[in-house]
Design an enzyme around this catalytic site. Structure first.
Site, PDB file in Angstrom:
ATOM      1  CB  SER A 105      -0.898  -0.024   1.220  1.00  0.00           C
ATOM      2  OG  SER A 105      -1.678   1.126   1.220  1.00  0.00           O
ATOM      3  N   GLY A 106       0.616   2.149  -0.918  1.00  0.00           N
ATOM      4  CA  GLY A 106       1.376   3.397  -0.979  1.00  0.00           C
ATOM      5  C   GLY A 106       2.627   3.297  -1.832  1.00  0.00           C
ATOM      6  CB  THR A 152      -3.437   3.726  -7.822  1.00  0.00           C
ATOM      7  OG1 THR A 152      -3.828   2.677  -6.944  1.00  0.00           O
ATOM      8  CG2 THR A 152      -4.649   4.304  -8.487  1.00  0.00           C
ATOM      9  CG  ASN A 203      -1.734   5.573  -0.660  1.00  0.00           C
ATOM     10  OD1 ASN A 203      -1.716   6.793  -0.803  1.00  0.00           O
ATOM     11  ND2 ASN A 203      -1.871   4.735  -1.669  1.00  0.00           N
ATOM     12  CB  SER A 234      -5.028   3.437   0.623  1.00  0.00           C
ATOM     13  OG  SER A 234      -4.775   2.072   0.559  1.00  0.00           O
ATOM     14  CB  SER A 235      -6.657   1.130  -4.439  1.00  0.00           C
ATOM     15  OG  SER A 235      -5.863   2.036  -5.133  1.00  0.00           O
ATOM     16  N   GLY A 269      -0.734  -5.416  -2.792  1.00  0.00           N
ATOM     17  CA  GLY A 269       0.432  -6.289  -2.710  1.00  0.00           C
ATOM     18  C   GLY A 269       0.368  -7.138  -1.441  1.00  0.00           C
ATOM     19  CD  GLU A 320      -2.760  -5.386   2.722  1.00  0.00           C
ATOM     20  OE1 GLU A 320      -3.488  -5.833   3.623  1.00  0.00           O
ATOM     21  OE2 GLU A 320      -3.078  -4.422   1.992  1.00  0.00           O
TER      22      GLU A 320
HETATM   23  N1  LIG Z   1       5.367   7.996  -9.928  1.00  0.00           N
HETATM   24  C1  LIG Z   1       5.003   8.764  -8.937  1.00  0.00           C
HETATM   25  N2  LIG Z   1       5.348  10.047  -8.945  1.00  0.00           N
HETATM   26  C2  LIG Z   1       5.000  10.851  -7.934  1.00  0.00           C
HETATM   27  N3  LIG Z   1       4.315  10.459  -6.860  1.00  0.00           N
HETATM   28  C3  LIG Z   1       3.932   9.166  -6.793  1.00  0.00           C
HETATM   29  C4  LIG Z   1       4.254   8.281  -7.845  1.00  0.00           C
HETATM   30  N4  LIG Z   1       3.770   7.084  -7.505  1.00  0.00           N
HETATM   31  C5  LIG Z   1       3.154   7.248  -6.303  1.00  0.00           C
HETATM   32  N5  LIG Z   1       3.248   8.504  -5.889  1.00  0.00           N
HETATM   33  C6  LIG Z   1       2.737   9.058  -4.627  1.00  0.00           C
HETATM   34  O1  LIG Z   1       2.466   8.022  -3.755  1.00  0.00           O
HETATM   35  C7  LIG Z   1       1.093   8.032  -3.387  1.00  0.00           C
HETATM   36  C8  LIG Z   1       0.592   6.627  -3.281  1.00  0.00           C
HETATM   37  O2  LIG Z   1       0.535   6.048  -4.544  1.00  0.00           O
HETATM   38  P1  LIG Z   1      -0.604   5.019  -4.966  1.00  0.00           P
HETATM   39  O3  LIG Z   1      -1.899   5.491  -4.513  1.00  0.00           O
HETATM   40  O4  LIG Z   1      -0.393   4.717  -6.371  1.00  0.00           O
HETATM   41  O5  LIG Z   1      -0.202   3.801  -4.107  1.00  0.00           O
HETATM   42  P2  LIG Z   1      -0.813   2.352  -4.217  1.00  0.00           P
HETATM   43  O6  LIG Z   1       0.326   1.433  -4.432  1.00  0.00           O
HETATM   44  O7  LIG Z   1      -1.878   2.340  -5.207  1.00  0.00           O
HETATM   45  O8  LIG Z   1      -1.371   2.178  -2.773  1.00  0.00           O
HETATM   46  P3  LIG Z   1      -2.627   1.357  -2.320  1.00  0.00           P
HETATM   47  O9  LIG Z   1      -2.277  -0.057  -2.414  1.00  0.00           O
HETATM   48  O10 LIG Z   1      -2.840   1.839  -0.983  1.00  0.00           O
HETATM   49  O11 LIG Z   1      -3.703   1.731  -3.269  1.00  0.00           O
HETATM   50  C9  LIG Z   1       0.395   8.795  -4.458  1.00  0.00           C
HETATM   51  O12 LIG Z   1      -0.747   9.397  -3.945  1.00  0.00           O
HETATM   52  C10 LIG Z   1       1.442   9.780  -4.849  1.00  0.00           C
HETATM   53  O13 LIG Z   1       1.417  10.859  -3.959  1.00  0.00           O
HETATM   54 MG   LIG Z   2      -3.817   2.101  -5.159  1.00  0.00          MG
END
Ligand SMILES: Nc1ncnc2c1ncn2[C@@H]1O[C@H](COP(=O)(O)OP(=O)(O)OP(=O)(O)O)[C@@H](O)[C@H]1O
Ligand SMILES: [Mg+2]
Length: 1109
Positions: A108-109, A113, A158, A161-162, A388, A390
């Protein structure tokens, strides 16, 4: 064919591809990640897998220029980037017709996404364009904000977070233009609807609705903007830094519109969201029943009422559903009361179900909008953004499910990677060597086995009649899975764990491929059951709200299904199974997201955290699998192009086939044969060492080449410069020479011209001289001839003269001689004074001749004849003049003697007039030719003047009409002027009456002007009788005659005193007492006698005499 020599090996920070890491260890792996992360290189490859580090800051590597940079480039051509992977996937989908899937995993984070959005946006940017295509693209992209609003929440890990797994199939046509898509959602974390852990929030949509909706909308939804009014909303982190809920709400509404939600659908969705919030506010109180049990009752019915109004539910039905539960069994229906705890459970179950079903409906609705319209075969690119692995301190049913999913993904990864590797080896005709790797199929089996898998057992427990608890479930596990090498439990029959204190009694542990995870069984059964009392679903079905009705189909009394609904575990297993089958048909592309720190901060690299993720993502395993055979492979053409400078035979050009070139290269470099293999189209290098050896050699060689190129370039540049200078010098010299020659030529030309001119001058002069000389000669000849002739002539003349003189002399001498002879002969006959006598005689003779001649040549007798004969001898000059004078006098006397007395008198008068006026008065010349008539009036004959004539005693000498000038105004009055020997009489012209008679002695003088006028003043003697009236100023046409006569008579009559005639242009006239000055001025020329008199003032009378024309 254009062969690109660029490679990710150029300007690499650390190693861009972990496969090339040397030596390969966890430490070096993490160190490489850190090094790259510190240099803002957030992407690293493991072969074709992309590791993405979350930068937690916006990077400038996603610009449209970057998209263009990575577009249509080979995967290893540029430095690692998510775009390279997206491009590779899209191109093999479009060009090789291979369906693709992009698997994005990470905790997460970690940025899953974001990565999925980057992939989608890249594909959207590079695929075709057009109105329809753009609309599809827009809808696909805009589905993200809608799903994120309903499915994402702020967690401690996050802020966005999705809370669901998402798999999206994007469908393309044969050209690679997007046609539509299908979204699948997995396991929404619905427990979050009713309860959130500390520091976390509910799903974004609740906060967005309350912050962003208009007052009007909120009123319609019966909501209050204040978060604190709702039990389901956690307050400690309601406001998230960097998240603007109000703006996001507008974005979501806009996105829903773009995706294709109707306005009433949006309204229904919001009503459901509002209903969930209201549901959370319904509270229960116990009410004792007569049988001693407690029954729950709704505390404050207001929220219930509002919720029912919102959803169109009959309040009593819902109220009853919160108090009673009906259990149906075959034909029986048993109704039991619910206590307060059960009522709360039922309420929360309803809220969770309501929300999760709403979410699923939204996904279905989006799918409806974005589904491909064309029925043709599609190419598909799937993007999987799923939670991913956990590993928390406290892991429950959700983690178990999630980790199961990840096990399955790992399995598919291994399978596909190995399969791909193997396929490549076969394709390239390389001998297959068995690869050692860990296969996690055994773990998957532990979980999903139909008979004794953990999920199967959980389902069995849930469906089993009797008392079912989490403990009974654990017991079952302990019995059945005890011997499984990846299952660990304190209470299992496996003696190994009996004393393991890290294993609590209520937990079991699974050794996942990514590490061990301890699961607490509490809630497993409940969560798997996911129970919603039928009364509630039926109450929902009865709602007068189309969406609600649609969401609870099992509430339809007509379709009562006594079978239990499938459990959550079962459903998940089934959907994972479908997903896996789906993925297996596609070409996988992996993005492994890693989160560098727990603080959501840029630049921080927490080694332990990264290490943990590297482990459970199985990245080391990844590298090992990838390196099991050959670490590096490259097609012959780019390989030869890149390294050809290392061998003299291949540098600079290799004419033969690329493979032979590479073979030549390898042989020349003496690379050990076991280090590489030749495939059909690629060379396979076993060890990164070998590659680095080649790279190092290339680097050195490049330096040498650079020096060489520099040398040649400099040489070329200098030579070019030199040639240019030379060329310029030649041009300059040519121009200068031309200029100098031109100057010289002009100088010479000028000099030549001068010399020529001098020469020509000299020649001309010479010629001239010659000509002159010739001319002079000719002249001289002529002159000489003339002189000669002259001389001749003169000589002749002289001679003739001489002869004549001589002849004359002879005759003179002869005459002289004769004379002498005669004189000698006759001398004796002459006396001494004969000469004087002869002289006198001669003179007399001459005089005689003169007088006789004069007599015959005398002029006429007219006195005005001026002729006189010419004087014959000078000595007669005086005589001749005197004779002329005498002759003239004599002639005049003769002329006069012929006059009568009257004529004589007339001439005398004329003479007198001449004496008086000649050269004194301008009028005079005109009077000379006029005869003096005297009596102009014929007074004695004219009977008109008889009386006047008789009144005058004497003879009238002059009778004329004159003008008498009036003294007062200068005007004239006609008078008759009579002049006798004694008087001057003035008489009236008409009557003949005498006006004045002046005795001549009384006249002292007469004044006239010098000019051509007829004015005259008779000046009278002062004191005389006539002078009483003063002097007379008269004007006469016969002035000269009148005055002459007056003067003549006056002179004759006076006794010695002469009558003066004053001639002046200004004279005084006495008028009575006054003396008036009469002044004559020259006027303008006028015709006729126009002298006019004007009285100017008392003292001045001005006579203007016109100038004679
Ligand atoms: N390539 C990137 N460039 C800039 N910031 C990023 C990038 N990837 C992620 N982030 C930052 O990290 C934060 C978390 O990313 P994201 O929501 O994609 O995580 P995730 O893996 O989808 O988490 P979750 O599993 O909780 O959904 C985003 O809101 C953004 O602020
Ligand atoms: Mg996500």
């Amino acid at each position: 064919m254009e062969v690109k020599t660029k490679s990710l090996l150029d300007n690499m920070i650390g190693v861009g591809d972990m496969v090339l890491l040397e030596p390969l260890s966890e430490d070096s792996f993490i160190e490489n990640l850190r090094k790259r992360f510190d240099h803002n290189e957030i992407y690293t490859y493991i072969g074709s897998v992309v590791i993405s580090m979350n930068p937690y800051k916006s990077m400038l590597i996603y610009s449209p220029e970057k998209v263009e940079e990575y577009r249509n480039r080979n995967f290893y051509e540029l430095s690692p980037h998510i775009y390279a992977l997206a491009d590779e996937a899209y191109r093999s989908l479009r060009d090789q017709d291979k369906d693709q899937c992009i698997l994005i995993t990470g905790e997460s984070g970690a940025g899953k996404t974001e990565a999925s959005k980057l992939v989608m946006s890249y594909v959207a940017a590079v695929c075709g364009k057009g109105q329809e295509v753009n609309k599809v693209k827009e809808q696909l992209l805009q589905s993200n904000p809608v799903l994120e609003a309903f499915g994402n929440a702020k967690t401690v890990r996050n802020d966005n977070s999705s809370r669901f797994g998402k798999y999206m199939d994007i469908e393309f046509d044969f050209k690679g233009d997007p046609l539509g898509g299908v979204i699948s959602n997995y396991l929404l974390e619905k427990s979050r609807v009713v309860k959130q852990p500390r520091g976390e929030r509910n799903f974004h949509i609740f906060y967005q609705l309350l912050s962003g909706a208009s007052d009007d909308t909120l009123k319609k939804l019966k909501l209050d903007r204040d978060f604190s009014k709702y039990n389901y909303l956690s307050l400690d982190s309601a406001v998230v830094n960097g998240l603007d809920d109000a703006t996001s709400f507008r974005t979501v509404r806009n996105a829903m519109q773009i995706v294709g939600f109707m306005e009433d659908e949006v309204q229904s969705v919001l009503e459901l969201v509002a209903a969930v919030l209201k549901l959370g506010n319904i509270e229960f109180k116990p009410e004792s029943r007569c049988n001693g049990t407690d029954e729950s009752r709704v505390k404050d019915k207001n929220d219930l009422k509002e919720m029912c109004e919102l959803l169109g539910i009959e309040q009593s039905v819902l109220e009853r559903a919160f108090s009673y539960r009906t259990v149906e069994a075959k034909l029986e229906k048993v109704s039991t009361t619910l206590n307060v705890a059960q009522a709360y459970y039922a309420r929360d179950a309803l809220a969770k179900n309501l929300y999760s079903r709403l979410f699923s409906w939204i996904v279905t609705r989006i799918n409806e909008s974005i589904k491909a319209q064309a029925k043709t075969r599609h190419k598909v690119m799937g993007v999987l953004d799923i939670y991913g692995f956990e590993i928390f301190d406290d892991n429950s049913f959700e983690q178990f499910i999630i980790n199961y999913c990840n096990e399955k993904l790992q399995q598919i990864f291994i399978e596909l990677t190995l399969r791909e590797e193997q396929e490549e080896y076969i394709r390239e005709d390389i001998e297959w060597t068995n690869i050692e790797y860990f296969n996690n199929a055994i773990i998957c089996d532990l979980i999903e086995n139909h008979q004794n898998g953990i999920l199967a057992m959980l389902d069995e427990e849930c469906l089993r009649p009797g008392t079912v608890t989490d403990e009974t479930f654990l017991d079952k596990l302990n019995t059945i899975c005890a011997q499984h090498q990846h299952f660990e439990s304190r209470l299992s029959k496996n003696s190994k764990f009996l004393t393991d204190h890290s294993l609590p009694h209520s937990c079991f542990r699974i050794q996942h491929y990514a590490g061990k995870v301890l699961y607490r069984v509490e809630g497993f059964v409940d969560k798997n059951n996911d129970l919603l009392y039928r009364d509630l679903s039926q109450a929902m079905y009865k709602a007068n709200h189309s969406l609600i009705k649609h969401l609870f189909p099992e509430g339809n009394p007509a379709k009562v299904n006594l079978k239990r609904p499938p459990t959550a575990g079962f459903q998940f297993k089934a959907s994972v199974g479908t997903l896996m089958r789906n993925l297996q048909t596609k070409n996988p592309n992996y993005i492994r997201c890693i989160k560098p720190n727990d603080k959501k901060a840029p630049h921080i690299f927490t080694e332990s955290l990264v290490c943990h993720q590297v482990r459970y993502l199985g990245l080391m395993e990844n590298v090992r699998v990838r390196r099991a055979g050959y670490a590096f492979r490259q097609a012959y053409e780019p390989c030869l192009e890149r390294y050809k400078m290392l061998c003299k035979r291949t540098w600079p050009h290799w004419r033969g086939p690329a493979r032979e070139g590479v073979e030549m290269l390898m042989a020349d470099l003496q690379v050990p044969a076991e280090e590489f293999s030749y495939g059909r189209s690629k060379i396979f290098i076993r060890n990164p060492r070998t590659l680095f050896f080649l790279e190092e050699r290339r680097r050195q060689c490049l330096q040498d080449l650079a020096t060489l190129i520099q040398k040649i370039y400099r040489g070329w540049k200098c030579r070019t410069h030199f040639l240019l200078l030379k060329k310029s010098q030649i041009v300059v010299a040519a121009w200068y020479r031309r200029y100098a020659q031109e100057k010289k030529y002009q100088k010479i030309k000028r000099a030549t011209t001068v010399v020529q001119s001098y020469t020509r001058g000299w020649q001309a002069r010479k010629l001239l001289r010659e000509l002159k000389h010739q001319k002079r000669c000719k002249e001289a000849v002529t002159t000489i001839a003339a002189y000669w002739h002259g001389t001749q002539a003169r000589r002749e003349l002289r001679q003739l003269k001489e002869a004549a003189r001589n002849k004359h002399a002879v005759s003179v001498i002869w005459a002289g001689w004769q004379g002498t002879k005669v004189r000698r002969e006759y001398r004796k006959f002459f006396r001494a004074n004969a000469g004087k006598k002869i002289y006198n005689f001669t003179i007399q003779r001459i005089m005689q001749k003169y007088f006789l001649g004069l007599k015959s040549t005398l002029p006429s007798m007219s006195p005005i004849d001026k002729n006189w004969p010419v004087r014959p001898y000078i000595f007669l000059d005086g005589v001749h003049t005197e004779l002329r004078r005498i002759f003239h006098l004599w002639r005049c006397k003769k002329y006069r003697s012929r006059f009568t007395e009257e004529k004589k008198a007339v001439y005398e008068e004329k003479l007198e007039a001449s004496e008086l006026f000649k050269d004194k008065k301008a009028l005079y010349p005109s009077s000379v030719s006029q005869p003096f008539k005297g009596d102009y009036l014929e007074i004695s004959k004219n009977p008109k003047y008889q009386k006047l004539n008789s009144s005058v005693d004497e003879k009238v000498l002059l009778a004329d009409v004159v003008n008498k000038i009036n003294r007062a105004n200068g005007k004239g009055a006609t008078r008759i002027l009579l002049l006798t020997k004694k008087n001057v009489v003035l008489a009236d012209q008409k009557t003949g009456q005498v006006k004045a008679s002046v005795a001549l002695p009384d006249l002292t003088s007469v004044s006239v002007s010098t000019q051509n006028d007829g004015f005259f003043a008779l000046r009278l003697k002062e004191g005389s009788a006539s002078a009483v009236k003063g002097d007379f100023l008269l004007s006469s046409e016969h002035l000269i005659e009148t005055i002459t006569k007056l003067h003549h008579i006056g002179s004759a009559a006076s006794d010695g005193e002469q009558l003066n005639v004053d001639i002046a242009d200004e004279f005084l006239v006495q008028f009575k007492q006054d003396k008036v000055c009469v002044k004559f001025i020259q006027g303008a020329p006028k015709n006729g006698n126009g002298a006019s008199c004007k009285r100017k003032n008392n003292r001045l009378l001005e006579v203007s005499v016109p100038a004679s024309a």
